[in-house]
Design a protein around this motif. Structure first.
Motif, PDB file in Angstrom:
ATOM      1  N   GLU A  31      43.225  12.537  50.341  1.00  0.00           N
ATOM      2  CA  GLU A  31      43.000  11.976  51.673  1.00  0.00           C
ATOM      3  C   GLU A  31      41.695  12.501  52.260  1.00  0.00           C
ATOM      4  N   PRO A  32      41.089  11.756  53.169  1.00  0.00           N
ATOM      5  CA  PRO A  32      39.898  12.276  53.844  1.00  0.00           C
ATOM      6  C   PRO A  32      40.237  13.474  54.722  1.00  0.00           C
ATOM      7  N   GLY A  33      39.226  14.279  54.997  1.00  0.00           N
ATOM      8  CA  GLY A  33      39.418  15.423  55.890  1.00  0.00           C
ATOM      9  C   GLY A  33      39.786  16.698  55.176  1.00  0.00           C
ATOM     10  N   SER A  34      39.907  16.642  53.855  1.00  0.00           N
ATOM     11  CA  SER A  34      40.232  17.871  53.131  1.00  0.00           C
ATOM     12  C   SER A  34      39.511  17.897  51.785  1.00  0.00           C
ATOM     13  N   VAL A  35      39.431  19.099  51.254  1.00  0.00           N
ATOM     14  CA  VAL A  35      38.823  19.264  49.934  1.00  0.00           C
ATOM     15  C   VAL A  35      39.948  19.475  48.927  1.00  0.00           C
ATOM     16  N   THR A  36      39.947  18.675  47.891  1.00  0.00           N
ATOM     17  CA  THR A  36      40.972  18.805  46.853  1.00  0.00           C
ATOM     18  C   THR A  36      40.348  19.365  45.590  1.00  0.00           C
ATOM     19  N   GLY A  37      40.965  20.384  45.043  1.00  0.00           N
ATOM     20  CA  GLY A  37      40.525  20.965  43.782  1.00  0.00           C
ATOM     21  C   GLY A  37      41.255  20.284  42.637  1.00  0.00           C
ATOM     22  N   PHE A  38      40.500  19.905  41.621  1.00  0.00           N
ATOM     23  CA  PHE A  38      41.074  19.254  40.445  1.00  0.00           C
ATOM     24  C   PHE A  38      40.878  20.243  39.305  1.00  0.00           C
ATOM     25  N   LEU A  39      41.947  20.976  39.001  1.00  0.00           N
ATOM     26  CA  LEU A  39      41.803  22.150  38.160  1.00  0.00           C
ATOM     27  C   LEU A  39      42.519  22.033  36.826  1.00  0.00           C
ATOM     28  N   GLY A  40      41.904  22.621  35.836  1.00  0.00           N
ATOM     29  CA  GLY A  40      42.529  22.666  34.517  1.00  0.00           C
ATOM     30  C   GLY A  40      41.550  23.291  33.552  1.00  0.00           C
ATOM     31  N   PRO A  41      42.053  23.837  32.438  1.00  0.00           N
ATOM     32  CA  PRO A  41      41.155  24.456  31.461  1.00  0.00           C
ATOM     33  C   PRO A  41      40.222  23.425  30.823  1.00  0.00           C
ATOM     34  N   ASN A  42      39.241  23.903  30.110  1.00  0.00           N
ATOM     35  CA  ASN A  42      38.342  22.991  29.405  1.00  0.00           C
ATOM     36  C   ASN A  42      39.142  22.098  28.467  1.00  0.00           C
ATOM     37  N   GLY A  43      38.810  20.823  28.461  1.00  0.00           N
ATOM     38  CA  GLY A  43      39.515  19.874  27.599  1.00  0.00           C
ATOM     39  C   GLY A  43      40.773  19.306  28.221  1.00  0.00           C
ATOM     40  N   ALA A  44      41.057  19.677  29.463  1.00  0.00           N
ATOM     41  CA  ALA A  44      42.306  19.240  30.110  1.00  0.00           C
ATOM     42  C   ALA A  44      42.298  17.760  30.476  1.00  0.00           C
ATOM     43  N   GLY A  45      41.113  17.174  30.605  1.00  0.00           N
ATOM     44  CA  GLY A  45      41.037  15.758  30.967  1.00  0.00           C
ATOM     45  C   GLY A  45      40.410  15.498  32.328  1.00  0.00           C
ATOM     46  N   LYS A  46      39.788  16.496  32.908  1.00  0.00           N
ATOM     47  CA  LYS A  46      39.216  16.357  34.259  1.00  0.00           C
ATOM     48  C   LYS A  46      38.049  15.371  34.277  1.00  0.00           C
ATOM     49  N   THR A  47      37.079  15.616  33.404  1.00  0.00           N
ATOM     50  CA  THR A  47      35.899  14.745  33.397  1.00  0.00           C
ATOM     51  C   THR A  47      36.289  13.308  33.072  1.00  0.00           C
ATOM     52  N   THR A  48      37.181  13.134  32.119  1.00  0.00           N
ATOM     53  CA  THR A  48      37.630  11.777  31.754  1.00  0.00           C
ATOM     54  C   THR A  48      38.248  11.088  32.967  1.00  0.00           C
ATOM     55  N   THR A  49      39.071  11.800  33.713  1.00  0.00           N
ATOM     56  CA  THR A  49      39.695  11.227  34.914  1.00  0.00           C
ATOM     57  C   THR A  49      38.630  10.829  35.938  1.00  0.00           C
ATOM     58  N   LEU A  50      37.683  11.726  36.175  1.00  0.00           N
ATOM     59  CA  LEU A  50      36.641  11.429  37.160  1.00  0.00           C
ATOM     60  C   LEU A  50      35.776  10.263  36.699  1.00  0.00           C
ATOM     61  N   ARG A  51      35.527  10.185  35.410  1.00  0.00           N
ATOM     62  CA  ARG A  51      34.736   9.061  34.901  1.00  0.00           C
ATOM     63  C   ARG A  51      35.494   7.737  35.038  1.00  0.00           C
ATOM     64  N   MET A  52      36.811   7.793  34.906  1.00  0.00           N
ATOM     65  CA  MET A  52      37.596   6.566  35.126  1.00  0.00           C
ATOM     66  C   MET A  52      37.540   6.174  36.597  1.00  0.00           C
ATOM     67  N   LEU A  53      37.628   7.181  37.474  1.00  0.00           N
ATOM     68  CA  LEU A  53      37.560   6.915  38.912  1.00  0.00           C
ATOM     69  C   LEU A  53      36.222   6.278  39.290  1.00  0.00           C
ATOM     70  N   LEU A  54      35.177   6.683  38.582  1.00  0.00           N
ATOM     71  CA  LEU A  54      33.830   6.205  38.903  1.00  0.00           C
ATOM     72  C   LEU A  54      33.426   4.982  38.074  1.00  0.00           C
ATOM     73  N   GLY A  55      34.379   4.413  37.366  1.00  0.00           N
ATOM     74  CA  GLY A  55      34.120   3.167  36.634  1.00  0.00           C
ATOM     75  C   GLY A  55      33.277   3.349  35.384  1.00  0.00           C
ATOM     76  N   LEU A  56      33.193   4.587  34.859  1.00  0.00           N
ATOM     77  CA  LEU A  56      32.352   4.837  33.691  1.00  0.00           C
ATOM     78  C   LEU A  56      33.151   4.826  32.392  1.00  0.00           C
TER      79      LEU A  56
END
Ligand SMILES: Nc1ncnc2c1ncn2[C@@H]1O[C@H](COP(=O)(O)OP(=O)(O)O)[C@@H](O)[C@H]1O
Ligand SMILES: [Mg+2]
Length: 345
Positions: A31-56
């Motif tokens: 939600e707006p108005g807060s900072v959300t941390g998206f945490l996990g070890p290397n290889g957890a899938g963070k970048t892949t998730t963000l790339r899906m969110l950004l249409g990449l």
């Protein structure tokens, strides 16, 4: 057109790369108005998730939306979402200002915005220096400045603390907090290090092996920390029995021959042991810190065979030895129990 809410919604999102389940049925909302941390070890899938969110990257299944729309349907996306992903390069021979002007032109904002964002990220005095000579920390700031060009409602940053010194992390924390809170923007920040973003975030999504392990307010996770006492008795099973007979429930033997007791004091335990005639050689108060919880929630990724490769169905693994199961996951009105998961067997 998008709905202008500033909300990020990730819903049952999955991505497979051949045999690799990079992201599995991931769901969370920012939600707006807060900072959300998206945490996990290397290889957890963070970048892949963000790339899906950004249409990449195209999801195998599920949805990721910003303002109620997939990235491809945002209209003028740079005005809605600014992002910094891993390994974004700069033309080394270009000055910081010229780099920003190229991007400003591409998204249709005036040239003077380049100097504004340089000021925002504290690079005003480096405007005429070539990006090729920048330190890693300066490059992170320049990447953030680029993301801010369109004055976006939503900011998505992949591992933004990498390469920052403590002073840089403090600066980033103040910047993102005021961006989110005072201007009601949505900020999503990934990291593989909880302690680098702990001071920065309000809400947390913890993943490993592409599966959600915890989703909720950081405060809730903090509150669930419970201290315990580790007792070294002459006879562990006799002590367990004596404690239980005295109504102490959070008792469990540890693999190293001690007894872990939650929800009780050193004095209470000592008195009960003395009355039962059990010699005690030592007691140690032990606090579960956030870092350890993070490790416990994500360590399945490192356990190797047979837990690896990632199993298919989430299932919560349980607390660390000596912690009562009901404390993990933390529960409460705000906590979304259905988001707890763990490695599946
Ligand atoms: N383009 C790709 N092709 C094949 N596998 C990939 C690709 N991108 C990521 N992966 C795999 O997906 C998993 C998650 O990676 P990633 O999203 O980069 O994790 P994180 O950002 O949390 O470190 C890893 O096992 C990684 O090797
Ligand atoms: Mg990554």
């Amino acid at each position: 057109m998008h709905d202008g809410s500033g909300r990020i919604v990730v819903q049952n999102l999955s991505k497979q790369f051949g045999a690799v389940n990079a992201v599995q049925n991931l769901s969370f909302t920012v939600e707006p108005g807060s900072v959300t941390g998206f945490l996990g070890p290397n290889g957890a899938g963070k970048t892949t998730t963000l790339r899906m969110l950004l249409g990449l990257v195209t999801p195998t299944s599920g949805m990721a939306t910003i303002n109620g729309r997939p990235h491809s349907q945002l209209g003028n996306p740079a005005r809605v979402v600014g992002s910094v992903l891993e390994n974004e390069g700069f033309h080394p021979g270009r000055t910081a200002r010229n780099h920003l002007r190229v991007y400003a032109a591409a998204i249709g904002v005036p040239d003077r915005r380049a100097d504004e964002v340089l000021g925002l990220v504290g690079l005003g005095s480096a405007a005429d220096r070539k990006a090729g000579g920048f330190s890693l920390g300066m490059r992170q700031r320049l990447a953030l400045a680029t993301a801010l060009l369109g004055d976006p409602q939503v900011l998505v940053l992949d591992e933004p603390t990498n390469g920052l010194d403590p002073e840089g992390i403090l600066w980033l924390r103040n910047f993102l907090r005021s961006y989110a809170r005072e201007q009601r923007r949505t900020v999503l920040v990934s990291s593989h290090l909880l302690n680098e973003v702990e001071q920065l975030i309000d809400q947390v999504v913890i993943i490993s092996q592409g599966v959600t392990r915890y989703y909720g307010p950081l405060e809730q996770l903090r509150k669930s920390q419970q201290s315990r006492v580790l007792v070294q008795p002459a006879d562990p099973s006799a002590l367990v029995k004596a404690l239980q007979e005295n109504g102490i429930t959070g008792v469990s033997p540890t693999p190293d021959g001690r007894v872990a007791v939650a929800g009780s004091t050193v004095q209470q335990i000592g008195d009960i042991a003395a009355k039962a005639g059990i010699a005690v050689y030592g007691m140690q108060e032990d606090h579960a810190d956030l870092e350890r919880m993070f490790f416990q929630l994500t360590q399945a990724q490192y356990t190797g065979a047979p837990g690896y490769p990632p199993p298919q169905q989430p299932q919560y693994q349980g607390p660390p030895p000596g912690y009562p199961p009901q404390q993990y996951p933390p529960s409460g009105p705000q906590h979304q129990q259905q988001h707890w998961g763990g490695p599946q067997q």
